[in-house]
Design an enzyme around this catalytic site. Structure first.
Site, mmCIF file in Angstrom:
data_model
loop_
_atom_site.group_PDB
_atom_site.id
_atom_site.type_symbol
_atom_site.label_atom_id
_atom_site.label_comp_id
_atom_site.label_asym_id
_atom_site.label_seq_id
_atom_site.Cartn_x
_atom_site.Cartn_y
_atom_site.Cartn_z
ATOM 1 N N HIS A 12 0.850 -1.189 0.000
ATOM 2 C CA HIS A 12 0.000 0.000 0.000
ATOM 3 C C HIS A 12 0.885 1.237 0.000
ATOM 4 O O HIS A 12 2.074 1.166 0.336
ATOM 5 C CB HIS A 12 -0.916 -0.005 1.225
ATOM 6 C CG HIS A 12 -2.044 -0.971 1.116
ATOM 7 N ND1 HIS A 12 -2.572 -1.629 2.196
ATOM 8 C CD2 HIS A 12 -2.757 -1.394 0.041
ATOM 9 C CE1 HIS A 12 -3.564 -2.403 1.803
ATOM 10 N NE2 HIS A 12 -3.690 -2.292 0.496
ATOM 11 N N GLY A 60 -2.095 -1.752 -8.383
ATOM 12 C CA GLY A 60 -3.095 -2.558 -7.687
ATOM 13 C C GLY A 60 -4.532 -2.187 -8.008
ATOM 14 O O GLY A 60 -5.325 -3.032 -8.434
ATOM 15 N N ASP A 65 -3.440 -6.287 -8.557
ATOM 16 C CA ASP A 65 -3.743 -7.320 -7.558
ATOM 17 C C ASP A 65 -4.379 -8.526 -8.226
ATOM 18 O O ASP A 65 -4.066 -9.679 -7.893
ATOM 19 C CB ASP A 65 -4.697 -6.774 -6.483
ATOM 20 C CG ASP A 65 -4.113 -5.642 -5.667
ATOM 21 O OD1 ASP A 65 -2.876 -5.600 -5.498
ATOM 22 O OD2 ASP A 65 -4.895 -4.801 -5.194
ATOM 23 N N ASP A 85 -1.166 -1.495 4.778
ATOM 24 C CA ASP A 85 -1.351 -0.363 5.685
ATOM 25 C C ASP A 85 -2.726 -0.528 6.331
ATOM 26 O O ASP A 85 -3.733 -0.219 5.712
ATOM 27 C CB ASP A 85 -1.272 0.952 4.920
ATOM 28 C CG ASP A 85 -1.524 2.164 5.797
ATOM 29 O OD1 ASP A 85 -1.654 2.002 7.032
ATOM 30 O OD2 ASP A 85 -1.601 3.277 5.251
ATOM 31 N N HIS A 92 -9.923 -0.086 -3.184
ATOM 32 C CA HIS A 92 -9.929 -1.366 -3.908
ATOM 33 C C HIS A 92 -9.790 -2.548 -2.943
ATOM 34 O O HIS A 92 -9.259 -3.594 -3.285
ATOM 35 C CB HIS A 92 -8.837 -1.387 -4.982
ATOM 36 C CG HIS A 92 -7.437 -1.357 -4.438
ATOM 37 N ND1 HIS A 92 -6.912 -0.264 -3.815
ATOM 38 C CD2 HIS A 92 -6.477 -2.301 -4.421
ATOM 39 C CE1 HIS A 92 -5.671 -0.542 -3.428
ATOM 40 N NE2 HIS A 92 -5.392 -1.766 -3.781
ATOM 41 N N ASP A 95 -10.484 -6.072 -4.082
ATOM 42 C CA ASP A 95 -9.430 -6.737 -4.855
ATOM 43 C C ASP A 95 -8.400 -7.375 -3.932
ATOM 44 O O ASP A 95 -7.903 -8.468 -4.191
ATOM 45 C CB ASP A 95 -8.733 -5.749 -5.793
ATOM 46 C CG ASP A 95 -9.653 -5.168 -6.838
ATOM 47 O OD1 ASP A 95 -10.605 -5.861 -7.237
ATOM 48 O OD2 ASP A 95 -9.427 -4.018 -7.252
ATOM 49 N N ARG A 101 -7.847 -14.359 -0.707
ATOM 50 C CA ARG A 101 -8.633 -15.583 -0.862
ATOM 51 C C ARG A 101 -7.905 -16.577 -1.765
ATOM 52 O O ARG A 101 -7.818 -17.772 -1.457
ATOM 53 C CB ARG A 101 -10.019 -15.258 -1.434
ATOM 54 C CG ARG A 101 -10.952 -16.440 -1.500
ATOM 55 C CD ARG A 101 -12.339 -16.084 -2.045
ATOM 56 N NE ARG A 101 -12.957 -14.975 -1.330
ATOM 57 C CZ ARG A 101 -13.145 -13.743 -1.843
ATOM 58 N NH1 ARG A 101 -12.778 -13.481 -3.081
ATOM 59 N NH2 ARG A 101 -13.713 -12.798 -1.128
#
Length: 125
Positions: A12, A60, A65, A85, A92, A95, A101
């Protein structure tokens, strides 16, 4: 010669400098692996460690991502280091959750902070 799966590097905005410093301090260990990184993070890593084999993907929020998620699904990424962060809202976030996951589904180790990243890199050495 052994072909290693890639290490994915993501950070981040408030953690990009931390991840670049982490990569610099672990450059020798990371040199044995191809690196994939999201846009600006990848640029920072290349600037800090020009000898690393870094492939930059999209930013990202613009799909980077998801690109890393696809590489996890195809078996091309063996470790994800994502300096998160936790104190800043991310537009997002969905994402990021999808990426997490996929790492869980495909049993890919994922470090979300420096301490875990160092532990996982030591295990690879």
């Amino acid at each position: 010669m052994t072909v290693h799966k890639a290490i994915a590097l993501i950070a981040h905005d408030q953690k990009k400098d931390d991840l670049a410093a982490f990569a610099k301090s672990h450059e020798k260990a990371m040199k044995a692996f191809p690196i994939v990184a999201t846009g600006t993070t990848g640029a920072r890593i290349i600037e800090a460690c020009p000898d690393l084999n870094v492939t930059r993907l999209k930013s990202g929020p613009l799909g980077g991502d998801q690109q890393i998620g696809a590489l996890i699904a195809t078996g091309d990424v063996g470790l994800v280091i994502f300096f998160v962060d936790p104190l800043t809202a991310m537009p997002h976030d969905v994402d990021v959750k999808a990426l997490m996951r996929l790492a869980i589904v495909y049993d890919v180790p994922m470090a979300l902070n420096r301490a875990t990243a160092e532990t996982l890199l030591k295990a690879l050495a």
